[in-house]
Design an enzyme around this catalytic site. Structure first.
Site, PDB file in Angstrom:
ATOM      1  N   ARG A 141     -11.941 -14.902  19.078  1.00  0.00           N
ATOM      2  CA  ARG A 141     -12.436 -14.435  18.182  1.00  0.00           C
ATOM      3  C   ARG A 141     -13.618 -14.095  17.704  1.00  0.00           C
ATOM      4  O   ARG A 141     -14.570 -14.160  19.300  1.00  0.00           O
ATOM      5  CB  ARG A 141     -12.438 -15.229  16.128  1.00  0.00           C
ATOM      6  CG  ARG A 141     -10.803 -15.662  16.397  1.00  0.00           C
ATOM      7  CD  ARG A 141     -11.361 -16.828  15.316  1.00  0.00           C
ATOM      8  NE  ARG A 141      -9.617 -16.726  14.279  1.00  0.00           N
ATOM      9  CZ  ARG A 141      -9.037 -18.037  14.618  1.00  0.00           C
ATOM     10  NH1 ARG A 141      -9.463 -18.491  16.014  1.00  0.00           N
ATOM     11  NH2 ARG A 141      -8.095 -18.079  14.314  1.00  0.00           N
ATOM     12  N   LYS A 165     -11.076 -21.105  14.244  1.00  0.00           N
ATOM     13  CA  LYS A 165     -11.807 -22.164  12.926  1.00  0.00           C
ATOM     14  C   LYS A 165     -11.436 -23.525  12.729  1.00  0.00           C
ATOM     15  O   LYS A 165     -10.724 -23.959  13.111  1.00  0.00           O
ATOM     16  CB  LYS A 165     -10.649 -21.020  11.682  1.00  0.00           C
ATOM     17  CG  LYS A 165     -11.219 -19.887  12.086  1.00  0.00           C
ATOM     18  CD  LYS A 165     -10.083 -19.007  11.062  1.00  0.00           C
ATOM     19  CE  LYS A 165     -10.763 -17.487  10.502  1.00  0.00           C
ATOM     20  NZ  LYS A 165     -10.290 -16.609   9.764  1.00  0.00           N
ATOM     21  N   HIS A 234     -12.819  -7.050  16.994  1.00  0.00           N
ATOM     22  CA  HIS A 234     -11.657  -7.806  16.135  1.00  0.00           C
ATOM     23  C   HIS A 234      -9.308  -6.666  16.946  1.00  0.00           C
ATOM     24  O   HIS A 234      -9.221  -7.255  16.961  1.00  0.00           O
ATOM     25  CB  HIS A 234     -11.378  -7.975  14.932  1.00  0.00           C
ATOM     26  CG  HIS A 234     -10.864  -9.174  14.315  1.00  0.00           C
ATOM     27  ND1 HIS A 234     -11.575 -10.238  14.821  1.00  0.00           N
ATOM     28  CD2 HIS A 234      -9.442  -9.398  13.727  1.00  0.00           C
ATOM     29  CE1 HIS A 234     -10.388 -10.788  14.369  1.00  0.00           C
ATOM     30  NE2 HIS A 234      -8.938 -10.882  12.768  1.00  0.00           N
ATOM     31  N   ARG A 237      -8.940  -7.904  19.792  1.00  0.00           N
ATOM     32  CA  ARG A 237      -7.583  -9.875  19.371  1.00  0.00           C
ATOM     33  C   ARG A 237      -6.530  -8.952  19.319  1.00  0.00           C
ATOM     34  O   ARG A 237      -5.912  -9.769  19.911  1.00  0.00           O
ATOM     35  CB  ARG A 237      -8.808 -10.793  18.831  1.00  0.00           C
ATOM     36  CG  ARG A 237      -7.800 -11.561  18.752  1.00  0.00           C
ATOM     37  CD  ARG A 237      -8.283 -12.350  17.476  1.00  0.00           C
ATOM     38  NE  ARG A 237      -7.691 -13.475  16.723  1.00  0.00           N
ATOM     39  CZ  ARG A 237      -7.620 -14.905  16.877  1.00  0.00           C
ATOM     40  NH1 ARG A 237      -7.693 -15.100  18.005  1.00  0.00           N
ATOM     41  NH2 ARG A 237      -6.628 -14.918  15.901  1.00  0.00           N
TER      42      ARG A 237
END
Length: 307
Positions: A141, A165, A234, A237
């Site tokens: 990320r 996260k 992103h 990713r």
């Protein structure tokens, strides 16, 4: 709301970006409530919040954005309940309207290989290529890339320790190309960053590079090197996940690599893989090819048919 923000940061250990999003969403709700003449949070009912959700929908917010708003509101009222400032959570039974699930954009393998194999034009482009190699190599990320420290990467073992996260740490493999790019970047970094700076990726001023700078540099890289589509973090990713799943078919492994708590989040990439298979089928199967106005397969158009 200030004490709630501190609660999210210190107790829940939410990322700064999540805290910022929650605070912005709650400020938007507070402004709407003031316009409706509400003076305190305990006076808000479930009916009021349904009206607010309907108002967000009329303003053009997607179901996903509204769901994020409701998540912030539910968390906030849970906090108020704990502090004894309200007697119930009016957002508990409210759901956001469903919206079509958007599939993430993915770059073509050949295009990514071309873009990452281009020779950098200056020292900062050496850093940029290293950042993008790490993103694509390990599916990072944006926040995970920016927070990487020098000592988090084991160059001999080909691994990186990443904080994702919720403060969860996972160990990820780092590919050969990314390690080669790192070997080129580290001597340049040493000339920019002071010894006390732990960040792996730094700006020209020697401090940790910002999220916005990474986004801008990737976009600039794509334009300068001739990408067919706009590049953003992103996308790298998503491309990592899709290409890994396409090659291995191992959904659980891709889930672990991405750091997804729920495998349903990872399953979106199976839809991407199916789209790829469907395109190949349409282009290749003799009973699926489109026929031109003369009745021939497009693949054979312009050729004389043999009896």
């Amino acid at each position: 709301m200030t004490s709630f923000a501190q609660h999210l940061t210190s107790e829940k250990r939410y990322s700064p970006q999540t805290c910022k999003n929650y605070q912005r969403d709650l400020q938007r709700l507070a402004a709407w409530l003031v316009g409706q003449s509400y003076a305190e949070w305990r006076a808000v009912s479930g009916h009021d919040l349904r009206r607010y959700v309907a108002n967000l929908g009329r303003q053009g917010l997607s179901g996903r954005s509204i769901a994020r708003h409701l998540s912030a509101i539910r968390r906030f009222y849970q906090y108020l309940l704990r502090e004894g400032l309200v007697t119930d959570n009016p957002a508990l039974d409210i759901r956001a309207p469903k919206s079509g699930r958007r599939l993430p954009a993915v770059a073509d393998v050949d295009q990514l290989n071309y873009l990452l194999d281009v020779t950098p034009d200056d020292p900062l482009e050496v850093r940029d290529r290293c950042m993008f190699e790490f993103m694509y190599s390990s599916g990072l990320r944006l926040a995970e890339l920016a927070s990487l420290d020098v000592d988090a990467v084991d160059r001999k073992g080909g691994e990186a320790r990443v904080v994702g996260k919720g403060g969860k740490t996972r160990l990820l493999p780092v590919g050969r190309k990314a390690l080669e790019a790192l070997a080129q970047w580290l001597p340049i970094r040493a000339g920019l960053a002071p010894e006390t700076e732990p960040a792996l990726f730094v700006s020209r001023r020697g401090n940790r590079i910002s999220h916005r700078s990474i986004q801008a540099r990737l976009s600039r890289w794509g334009i300068a090197k001739g990408a067919d589509q706009k590049l953003h973090p992103h996308m790298l990713r998503h491309s990592f996940a899709s290409h890994m799943l396409e090659s291995s078919g191992d959904l659980r492994a891709v889930q672990e690599l991405l750091g997804h708590a729920d495998i349903a989040t990872t399953q979106v990439y199976t839809h991407l893989d199916f789209q790829h298979l469907a395109r190949v089928y349409d282009q290749s199967h003799p009973r699926a090819r489109r026929r031109n106005s003369r009745g021939y397969d497009d693949q054979n158009s312009g050729q004389e048919g043999n009896v």
